[in-house]
Design a protein around this motif. Structure first.
Motif, PDB file in Angstrom:
ATOM      1  N   LEU B 210       0.833  -1.206  -0.077  1.00  0.00           N
ATOM      2  CA  LEU B 210       0.094  -0.101  -0.014  1.00  0.00           C
ATOM      3  C   LEU B 210       0.752   1.311   0.078  1.00  0.00           C
ATOM      4  CD1 LEU B 210      -2.928   1.252   0.440  1.00  0.00           C
ATOM      5  CD2 LEU B 210      -2.474   1.279   2.816  1.00  0.00           C
ATOM      6  N   ILE B 257      -7.425   3.466  -6.999  1.00  0.00           N
ATOM      7  CA  ILE B 257      -7.992   2.806  -5.747  1.00  0.00           C
ATOM      8  C   ILE B 257      -8.320   1.672  -5.952  1.00  0.00           C
ATOM      9  CG2 ILE B 257      -9.739   3.339  -3.946  1.00  0.00           C
ATOM     10  CD1 ILE B 257      -9.858   6.188  -4.654  1.00  0.00           C
ATOM     11  N   VAL B 260      -6.592  -1.750  -4.534  1.00  0.00           N
ATOM     12  CA  VAL B 260      -6.239  -1.496  -3.186  1.00  0.00           C
ATOM     13  C   VAL B 260      -7.588  -1.975  -2.194  1.00  0.00           C
ATOM     14  CG1 VAL B 260      -5.507   0.148  -1.477  1.00  0.00           C
ATOM     15  CG2 VAL B 260      -4.729   0.721  -3.618  1.00  0.00           C
ATOM     16  N   LEU B 261      -8.786  -1.399  -2.972  1.00  0.00           N
ATOM     17  CA  LEU B 261      -9.911  -1.790  -2.209  1.00  0.00           C
ATOM     18  C   LEU B 261     -10.223  -3.221  -2.444  1.00  0.00           C
ATOM     19  CD1 LEU B 261     -12.570   0.982  -3.218  1.00  0.00           C
ATOM     20  CD2 LEU B 261     -11.755   0.375  -1.010  1.00  0.00           C
ATOM     21  N   PHE B 264      -8.253  -4.862   0.212  1.00  0.00           N
ATOM     22  CA  PHE B 264      -8.817  -4.502   1.689  1.00  0.00           C
ATOM     23  C   PHE B 264      -9.847  -5.369   1.768  1.00  0.00           C
ATOM     24  CE2 PHE B 264     -11.380  -1.899   4.161  1.00  0.00           C
ATOM     25  CZ  PHE B 264     -10.790  -2.108   5.413  1.00  0.00           C
ATOM     26  N   GLN B 268      -8.828  -7.662   5.079  1.00  0.00           N
ATOM     27  CA  GLN B 268      -8.994  -6.664   6.134  1.00  0.00           C
ATOM     28  C   GLN B 268      -8.386  -6.784   7.310  1.00  0.00           C
ATOM     29  OE1 GLN B 268     -12.991  -5.437   7.227  1.00  0.00           O
ATOM     30  NE2 GLN B 268     -13.588  -6.188   5.285  1.00  0.00           N
ATOM     31  N   PHE B 271      -4.733  -6.072   7.127  1.00  0.00           N
ATOM     32  CA  PHE B 271      -4.430  -4.838   7.065  1.00  0.00           C
ATOM     33  C   PHE B 271      -4.438  -4.195   8.629  1.00  0.00           C
ATOM     34  CE2 PHE B 271      -5.314  -4.046   2.513  1.00  0.00           C
ATOM     35  CZ  PHE B 271      -4.787  -2.790   2.386  1.00  0.00           C
ATOM     36  N   ILE B 272      -5.381  -4.534   9.429  1.00  0.00           N
ATOM     37  CA  ILE B 272      -5.582  -3.774  10.697  1.00  0.00           C
ATOM     38  C   ILE B 272      -4.609  -4.227  11.393  1.00  0.00           C
ATOM     39  CG2 ILE B 272      -7.329  -3.947  12.368  1.00  0.00           C
ATOM     40  CD1 ILE B 272      -9.504  -3.451  10.134  1.00  0.00           C
ATOM     41  N   MET B 275      -1.419  -2.198  10.619  1.00  0.00           N
ATOM     42  CA  MET B 275      -1.662  -0.971  10.779  1.00  0.00           C
ATOM     43  C   MET B 275      -1.386  -0.669  12.463  1.00  0.00           C
ATOM     44  SD  MET B 275      -1.969   1.067   8.575  1.00  0.00           S
ATOM     45  CE  MET B 275      -1.902   2.625   9.559  1.00  0.00           C
ATOM     46  N   THR B 276      -2.007  -1.475  13.224  1.00  0.00           N
ATOM     47  CA  THR B 276      -1.762  -1.447  14.652  1.00  0.00           C
ATOM     48  C   THR B 276      -0.449  -1.882  15.227  1.00  0.00           C
ATOM     49  OG1 THR B 276      -2.999  -3.532  15.012  1.00  0.00           O
ATOM     50  CG2 THR B 276      -4.319  -1.390  15.121  1.00  0.00           C
TER      51      THR B 276
END
Lengths: 311, 282
Positions: B210, B257, B260-261, B264, B268, B271-272, B275-276
């Motif tokens: 990303l 986009i 990427v969508l 995602f 998901q 991704f999450i 990120m965290t």
């Protein structure tokens, strides 16, 4: 009955040869970290030192000479101050908006009352997937000065005057902030949610038994226990705020905002380094930027009491 | 009493639902307006700006057909972006996982020193070294070259940090067992530890891909001939003070986009997690 079929390593007589040394447990870790050492030296340490040296030089194609603090003296000008001010105001306001609001939202989203948690978590995260270029394009058009553009349609429907959003200092800043909120709200919320997962339910349950209401639980349990995450989000937000460039570049088609209302420190660096080909001056901007972010991060970590702890 | 409690809860529930629905609309609205605009002729955008009207008379696919016409460079940019993102992600994961793994598993001199360096790089705005990097790229002949975009940032601090955290949590018994079985240190990493770190690889792959797909400032500096650009840089060249090429810009943005969508929607979770990962520093 049958013995486990373990093949042992043969300690051959050639164990001192280079290849087996390379395979030894002593050398292996260095081989593993070699890419980092090379990349760190070539693409980080050298450029940092070189930026520092360049900032004291006048660089023309083919040659460079030391000119002492002249580049820094040249930075003592209203446009650069404007860039510092713009970056600082932007950073401060993003901190003000993008820490407390996502924290509260995360607490809401984590509460027992909330439904469709995953749906909202994912949906609010989607803006983060768009590139700044795409996001900037959308906002540039939506905040355009045409009568029919989205924001003008919206505010005229509310009975207000249409605006030149990107032509005014404060409205321009507001557009940048809305863009920042749009892209970062979901991410920061996600950080706080990740932190909330680590707080055990028992803490809340025992507080409930002691008669704590929702607000008390939020201020006395949630906020203090989220401190490590908050520090992290704070730190990356300061970094992000001062490094902001692309948003402004996209909203004002390439670093050329009216009266420099959208000029940031990186924008100034880009302008002096690439647009005016004054590499020494650009390097000096970089060093000032480095100093500012260092000082702020240091003060902020001190305020949070991070250095008081051992470790 | 219980019913009173329940109605109170449900009022809260409705309010929260309203709040989050409003936020979700705020999040999706810009993307939806962009998608709508991509089906309108460019002249309409110039006249009326970005808006939500769905006038059937106006809707057209011409922007999209135009995107793929041979006289436009969009397809070339897309290919460049895919190639750079793919190469960057593969190399970045391979190299960064090696470093993170070594920092977590081995005790060796300079281990802590190296880890501190990783943390420092994470905290320094890389914008400050763009000028010397640019000079470096010139002397290495990396201008207008995809390697120029990839190499400087391929050993990235965040994935190193993340892999270190992840590898630190793996059981060490595997290591000793494998050594007894005669596996070399590198064999252990590639054959045993890498598969064990698969979840870390997935979330970092998604995050790094990303970042690479959307990367702007450095590629803007390194790439300048039209057929070498990536999508974000290419799109940004369409906005000029003298006029904007909305035909390509809007439909091209939508098309940027979409991959990427799709990723995602399917991944998901990773991704999450990715990120965290940075935030959860025990």
């Amino acid at each position: 009955m049958s013995k486990p079929n373990v093949t042992r390593v043969k300690q051959t007589s050639g164990s001192t040869s280079i290849s087996s040394l390379l395979y030894s447990q002593k050398i292996a870790p260095y081989v593993f970290v070699l890419p980092f050492i090379i990349s760190f030296s070539v693409f980080f340490a050298y450029p940092v030192v070189s930026a520092f040296i360049m900032s004291f030089q006048e660089i023309v194609p083919g040659s460079s000479k030391f000119i002492g603090f002249d580049n820094y003296k040249e930075l003592w000008n209203p446009t650069f101050f404007k860039a510092i001010k713009n970056s600082t105001v932007y950073t401060a306001l993003t901190l003000l908006l993008l820490i407390p609001i996502p924290l509260v939202l995360a607490a809401f989203l984590n509460s027992k009352v909330m439904i469709f948690k995953n749906f909202f978590r994912s949906t609010l995260f989607i803006p983060a997937l768009t590139s700044v270029v795409v996001a900037g394009t959308i906002f540039r058009l939506a905040f355009g000065e045409l009568d029919g553009s989205l924001m003008n349609t919206f505010i005229t429907a509310l009975g207000l005057e249409k605006q030149r959003w990107l032509g005014d200092r404060w409205l321009g800043l507001m557009t940048l902030l809305i863009l920042a909120c749009w892209r970062w709200m979901g991410i920061n919320m996600l950080y706080f949610m990740a932190g909330l997962q680590n707080i055990s339910k028992e803490v809340y349950e025992s507080a409930e038994i002691d008669g704590a209401n929702t607000w008390k639980k939020f201020t006395n349990i949630t906020v203090p226990l989220l401190k490590p995450i908050t520090i992290y989000v704070f730190t990356i937000s300061i970094y992000g705020g001062y490094a902001m460039f692309t948003e402004s570049y996209m909203l004002w088609s390439g670093n050329r905002s009216p009266k420099d209302i959208g000029l940031t420190m990186v924008g100034y660096l880009y302008r002096s380094g690439w647009e005016q080909n004054n590499l020494g001056l650009g390097a000096a901007v970089g060093i000032v930027l480095l100093a500012i972010t260092f000082i702020i991060t240091f003060v902020q970590l001190n305020l949070f009491g991070l250095f008081k702890k051992e470790e | 009493m219980k019913t009173a409690e329940e109605t109170k809860w449900s009022l809260n529930r409705v309010l929260l639902l309203l709040l989050f629905t409003a936020l979700a609309i705020f999040a999706l609205f810009p993307i939806i307006t962009l998608a709508i605009a991509s089906f309108k002729p460019a002249q309409e955008l110039l006249r009326n700006g970005l808006n939500l009207s769905l006038d059937k008379e106006l809707l057209t696919l011409s922007n999209y057909t135009n995107l793929f016409s041979p006289k436009e460079n969009y397809v070339t940019w897309y290919k460049n972006s895919v190639l750079i993102t793919f190469t960057f992600t593969v190399l970045c994961l391979l190299l960064s996982s090696m470093v993170g793994y070594a920092l977590a598993v081995y005790k060796f001199r300079f281990r802590n020193f190296l880890f501190v360096l990783v943390l420092i790089i994470m905290a320094v705005p890389l914008e400050i070294i763009m000028l010397p990097m640019y000079k470096l790229a010139i002397s290495f002949h990396l201008i207008n070259n995809m390697w120029g975009v990839i190499l400087p940032f391929v050993v990235a601090p965040l994935p190193i940090f993340f892999f270190r955290q992840y590898a630190g949590g793996l059981p060490r018994d595997f290591l000793d067992a494998a050594r007894v079985d005669g596996c070399t240190e590198y064999g252990i990493f590639f054959k045993i530890m890498m598969p064990l770190m698969a979840p870390a690889f997935s979330s970092m792959a998604i995050l790094q891909a990303l970042a690479s797909w959307n990367n702007f400032l450095w590629p803007l500096i390194v790439l300048n001939s039209t057929n070498k650009l990536t999508i974000p840089i290419g799109l940004s060249t369409l906005l000029t003070p003298y006029g904007n090429n909305y035909k390509i810009l809007i439909a091209g943005s939508v098309f940027a986009i979409i991959p990427v969508l799709i990723v995602f929607v399917f991944f998901q979770k990773y991704f999450i997690e990715g990120m965290t990962a940075g935030g959860v520093k025990g």
